[in-house]
Design a protein around this motif. Structure first.
Motif, short mmCIF file in Angstrom:
data_model
loop_
_atom_site.label_atom_id
_atom_site.label_comp_id
_atom_site.label_asym_id
_atom_site.label_seq_id
_atom_site.Cartn_x
_atom_site.Cartn_y
_atom_site.Cartn_z
N UNK A 204 -3.66 13.19 -2.71
CA UNK A 204 -2.41 14.24 -2.21
C UNK A 204 -1.89 14.23 -3.88
N UNK A 205 -2.12 12.61 -4.31
CA UNK A 205 -0.97 12.28 -5.45
C UNK A 205 -1.54 11.45 -6.53
N UNK A 206 -1.58 10.88 -7.69
CA UNK A 206 -2.07 9.69 -8.17
C UNK A 206 -1.43 8.60 -7.07
N UNK A 207 -2.52 7.38 -7.36
CA UNK A 207 -2.37 6.39 -7.27
C UNK A 207 -0.79 5.85 -7.48
N UNK A 208 -0.11 5.23 -6.45
CA UNK A 208 1.53 4.39 -6.91
C UNK A 208 2.53 5.80 -7.88
N UNK A 209 2.18 6.99 -7.05
CA UNK A 209 3.25 7.50 -7.92
C UNK A 209 4.24 8.40 -7.45
N UNK A 210 3.61 8.51 -6.20
CA UNK A 210 4.55 9.34 -5.06
C UNK A 210 4.19 8.42 -3.39
N UNK A 211 5.37 8.74 -3.18
CA UNK A 211 5.50 8.21 -1.70
C UNK A 211 4.54 9.63 -0.73
N UNK A 212 3.97 9.01 0.02
CA UNK A 212 2.91 10.01 0.74
C UNK A 212 2.81 9.01 2.84
N UNK A 213 4.02 9.54 3.36
CA UNK A 213 2.90 9.06 4.85
C UNK A 213 1.86 9.35 4.76
N UNK A 214 1.06 9.26 5.93
CA UNK A 214 -0.77 8.96 5.64
C UNK A 214 -1.32 8.26 6.76
N UNK A 215 -1.87 8.23 8.04
CA UNK A 215 -2.02 7.38 9.40
C UNK A 215 -3.63 6.47 8.47
N UNK A 216 -4.63 7.86 7.59
CA UNK A 216 -5.64 7.49 6.87
C UNK A 216 -4.84 5.59 6.16
N UNK A 217 -3.58 5.46 4.87
CA UNK A 217 -3.90 4.65 4.45
C UNK A 217 -4.15 3.57 6.06
N UNK A 218 -3.79 3.04 6.91
CA UNK A 218 -3.69 1.89 8.01
C UNK A 218 -5.07 1.71 8.88
N UNK A 219 -5.86 3.31 8.69
CA UNK A 219 -7.29 3.09 9.43
C UNK A 219 -8.30 2.63 8.53
N UNK A 220 -8.23 2.61 7.32
CA UNK A 220 -8.55 1.84 6.28
C UNK A 220 -7.64 0.11 6.26
N UNK A 221 -6.43 0.25 6.21
CA UNK A 221 -6.26 -1.10 6.23
C UNK A 221 -7.21 -1.93 7.42
N UNK A 222 -7.30 -1.42 8.76
CA UNK A 222 -7.57 -2.22 9.14
C UNK A 222 -9.27 -2.56 9.58
N UNK A 223 -10.22 -2.06 8.67
CA UNK A 223 -11.58 -2.31 8.51
C UNK A 223 -11.05 -3.05 7.15
N UNK A 224 -10.31 -3.13 6.49
CA UNK A 224 -10.58 -4.39 5.52
C UNK A 224 -10.50 -5.26 6.30
N UNK A 225 -9.29 -5.37 7.41
CA UNK A 225 -8.39 -6.99 8.23
C UNK A 225 -10.44 -7.16 9.10
N UNK A 226 -11.04 -6.24 9.23
CA UNK A 226 -12.26 -6.36 10.09
C UNK A 226 -13.25 -7.03 9.24
#
Length: 400
Positions: A204-226
């Motif tokens: 939706x935008x290049x990395x670290x150029x714009x804020x876009x609230x998105x649940x996918x981010x935190x689904x990935x963070x949960x996988x990193x935790x695991x």
């Protein structure tokens, strides 16, 4: 001579003697052994050192009256099903519980009833990531591909997942780009990663150029935790956050086995909301908790024993200033920053019929928590109570 008058006479004498003995013992003469400690049931504590002062009874009484008045007019109306709690330094100033965790069985909501936190879960996911940073298991500036080799976007970092600046697409909209989408399949976090890998959706935008609230981010963070803990997200949360803080009524739902046991989610008039194909995805949601347990979590944010001060500072600062405005986002926490200098931290949540609001006033050491399992936006009104405790530009008596 009849024995009955004699028995009555003896009973009368004994009763008179007994009453005289009771009257001779002053009520205040009750002795409490020195080893007995009277516990303040309205004071919540955690097993970490905190530099917080006791709250006076006069302060608590004054604020309780004001909060109660606001609650009765704005939140705790007859159709409300949920809870509100306000605390300072662990001292509960106000709390109330209404409605039903399960309307069919008429199970009432109480102080131990865990409700779905929706996106307030993100605050705890972010905190666990920071705990793993503290343990040198994660680097905030490291690429996500380091931890999840199948992740297809090369520039995304752990930090841009946390502050919603990754530009990732929303998993709830994958169906718009995939032909033959199976709407009956219950998706997992691994499925979300697999879809990202297979279809390489446009950012939706290049990395670290714009804020876009998105649940996918935190689904990935949960996988990193695991990946880094080699444990399930639920196990890692329990061992690193819930158990250490004594959050005994908090858990991550096991969707397959617990969905009929947890507090239910309702539309108006207690019409059951039901479940959908995104309900098994966690990290962005799926933590159930109580207001009292959330006070324990909030207390931990003042403890450098639980997490280093520099990491708390990283979490609580804003990262999105490309547009002027009051609203910003830290690492798992929303921020309001006014031009006059005031700021507060909070996170709201919504999932199906569940709404939630967590407001933490760091300068004033106040936490305001509102949860509901029957859809309402009244929970979001709770933030306005900030005006009772500090210089925050909210109107308690507006018409909203």
């Amino acid at each position: 001579m009849s024995k009955l008058p004699i028995a009555v006479a003896i009973f009368t004498i004994l009763l008179t003697f007994s009453c005289q003995k009771k009257q001779e013992t002053p009520l205040l003469a009750l002795h409490v052994p020195e080893e007995v400690v009277l516990v303040d049931s309205s004071l919540i504590t955690i097993p970490y050192s905190l530099a917080l002062h006791p709250v006076s009874a006069a302060y608590a009484f004054e604020k309780e009256r004001a909060v109660s008045e606001f609650y009765s007019k704005k939140i705790g109306l007859s159709d409300f099903s949920g809870s509100l709690l306000v605390a300072k330094n662990g001292k509960i100033i106000f709390e109330d519980y209404k409605g039903y965790a399960n309307f069919a069985s008429k199970t009432p909501i109480s102080e131990t009833t865990a409700l779905h936190l929706a996106s307030v879960s993100k605050v705890m996911t972010a905190t666990l990531i920071l705990k793993l940073v503290q343990e040198n298991k994660i680097d905030l500036n490291e690429k996500v591909q380091t931890y999840l080799p199948d992740f297809p976007y090369q520039n995304t970092t752990v930090k841009t997942l946390l502050n919603h600046r990754s530009g990732l697409p929303h998993y709830s909209r994958f169906s718009e780009s995939i032909k033959g989408w199976n709407s009956r399949k219950t998706l997992t976090n691994a499925d979300v990663l697999d879809y990202l890998k297979r279809y390489k959706f446009a950012l939706l935008a290049k990395n670290d150029t714009k804020f876009n609230y998105c649940n996918t981010n935190y689904a990935m963070l949960a996988l990193i935790i695991e990946k880094v803990t080699e444990k399930s997200y639920a196990e890692a949360m329990r061992e690193q956050i819930f158990q250490p803080l004594g959050m005994n009524d908090t858990f991550v739902i096991d969707f397959v086995n617990q969905k009929n046991e947890v507090s239910q989610s309702y539309k108006s008039n207690y019409v059951n909301h039901g479940w959908d194909q995104f309900d098994a995805i966690y990290g962005d949601k799926n933590i159930y908790s109580t207001p009292r347990d959330l006070v324990k979590f909030d207390l931990a944010t003042y403890s450098s024993e639980f997490l280093r001060n520099d990491l708390w500072e990283e979490a609580l600062k804003g990262y999105s200033y490309e547009k002027r405005g009051v609203k910003n986002y830290g690492l798992g926490i929303r921020i309001r920053e006014w031009e006059t200098g005031q700021s507060l931290h909070y996170h709201n949540g919504w999932w199906h019929g569940n709404t939630s609001s967590y407001t933490t006033l760091k300068k004033d050491t106040i936490v305001i928590i509102a949860l509901s399992n029957k859809y309402t936006q009244k929970t979001y009104q709770a933030m306005k109570l900030s005006a009772l405790f500090g210089d925050y530009p909210f109107e308690l008596n507006d018409k909203e």
